[in-house]
Design a protein around this motif. Structure first.
Motif, short mmCIF file in Angstrom:
data_model
loop_
_atom_site.label_atom_id
_atom_site.label_comp_id
_atom_site.label_asym_id
_atom_site.label_seq_id
_atom_site.Cartn_x
_atom_site.Cartn_y
_atom_site.Cartn_z
N LEU A 17 -3.16 2.60 5.92
CA LEU A 17 -2.82 1.19 5.78
C LEU A 17 -3.86 0.31 6.47
N SER A 36 2.88 -1.57 4.16
CA SER A 36 2.97 -0.19 3.68
C SER A 36 4.33 0.10 3.07
N THR A 56 1.70 4.11 0.90
CA THR A 56 1.44 5.16 1.88
C THR A 56 2.43 5.04 3.03
N HIS A 57 2.64 6.15 3.72
CA HIS A 57 3.42 6.18 4.96
C HIS A 57 2.49 6.47 6.13
N CYS A 109 -1.21 -7.13 3.28
CA CYS A 109 -0.90 -5.73 2.96
C CYS A 109 0.21 -5.19 3.85
N SER A 148 -6.21 -2.23 4.46
CA SER A 148 -5.98 -3.64 4.81
C SER A 148 -7.27 -4.31 5.23
N ILE A 162 0.88 -1.17 0.00
CA ILE A 162 0.00 0.00 0.00
C ILE A 162 0.91 1.22 0.00
#
Length: 209
Positions: free
Chosen positions: A20, A36, A14-15, A34, A24, A12
């Motif tokens: 997330l 991140s 993203t941070h 999943c 997820s 995914i």
């Protein structure tokens, strides 16, 4: 036919731990693991696209190329009809304080005020319609990709109402409702939002019969 995800690890892009967790949970029924981009230490690419599709693909492709795994990214924002679709891909940027506007960070009330100020400049009869848009993009390491677009239409109101939303939610009244997104129960909002629309299209194509 569009390529499909299997029971595999999906990055995914993203941070953001909250994003997330949300994505997820939505993908859990389909057997995907999943992780991140942040947990893999992947850099965040510059979002140089002029559209939501371009930015979502930039993020998904960067995460996939760096990890060697399929990756999912989203890009979303508010598009106001009378403002020629602005803030659009700059939705979050409008909330970013400049050095002369106070401490660094995002100020969503300021961003909502910018939208309202521009609408007021156009007179009492201004078209206050708009929509939230969300694009979900999947990218594979070999260059394949798939894109899913979702929207929810509504109108802009002022002053802001509600405390349950975020971003521009307190000034956005979805079509057919008299409450803002920030006044609607979050679970209900998530079922009817632009992200839900895009996600339903992803699920139908990726995991449908």
């Amino acid at each position: 036919m569009t390529r499909r995800l299997g029971s595999e690890t999906l990055v995914i892009a993203t941070h953001n731990a909250g994003k997330l967790k949300e994505i997820s949970a939505l993908l859990a029924p389909f057997g995907l693991n999943c992780i991140s981009a942040g947990s893999l230490g992947l850099p965040e690419p510059a979002e140089t696209g002029k559209t939501f599709v371009e930015n979502a693909l930039i993020k998904a492709r960067a995460a996939s190329e760096s990890s060697g795994l399929p990756a999912l990214a989203d890009d979303s924002g508010l598009c106001v009809t009378a403002l020629d679709g602005r803030p659009g891909v700059y939705t979050a940027d409008w909330a970013q304080r400049q050095w002369f506007e106070g401490p660094a960070g995002r100020d969503w009330y300021m961003a909502m005020g910018k939208v309202e100020g521009l609408l007021c400049e156009r007179g009492d009869d201004v078209d206050r319609s708009g929509h939230f848009a969300c694009v979900l993009a999947i990218a594979w390491p070999d260059g394949d990709s798939a894109v899913y677009e979702g929207k929810v239409h509504g109108s802009l109101t002022w002053p802001p109402r509600g405390t349950m939303g975020f971003g521009y939610d307190p000034v956005f009244v979805p079509q057919g409702r008299d409450q803002t997104f920030a006044e609607i129960d979050p679970d209900e909002k998530h079922r009817t939002s632009h992200r839900a629309d895009a996600f339903a299209k992803l699920v139908a194509e990726q995991f449908g019969g």
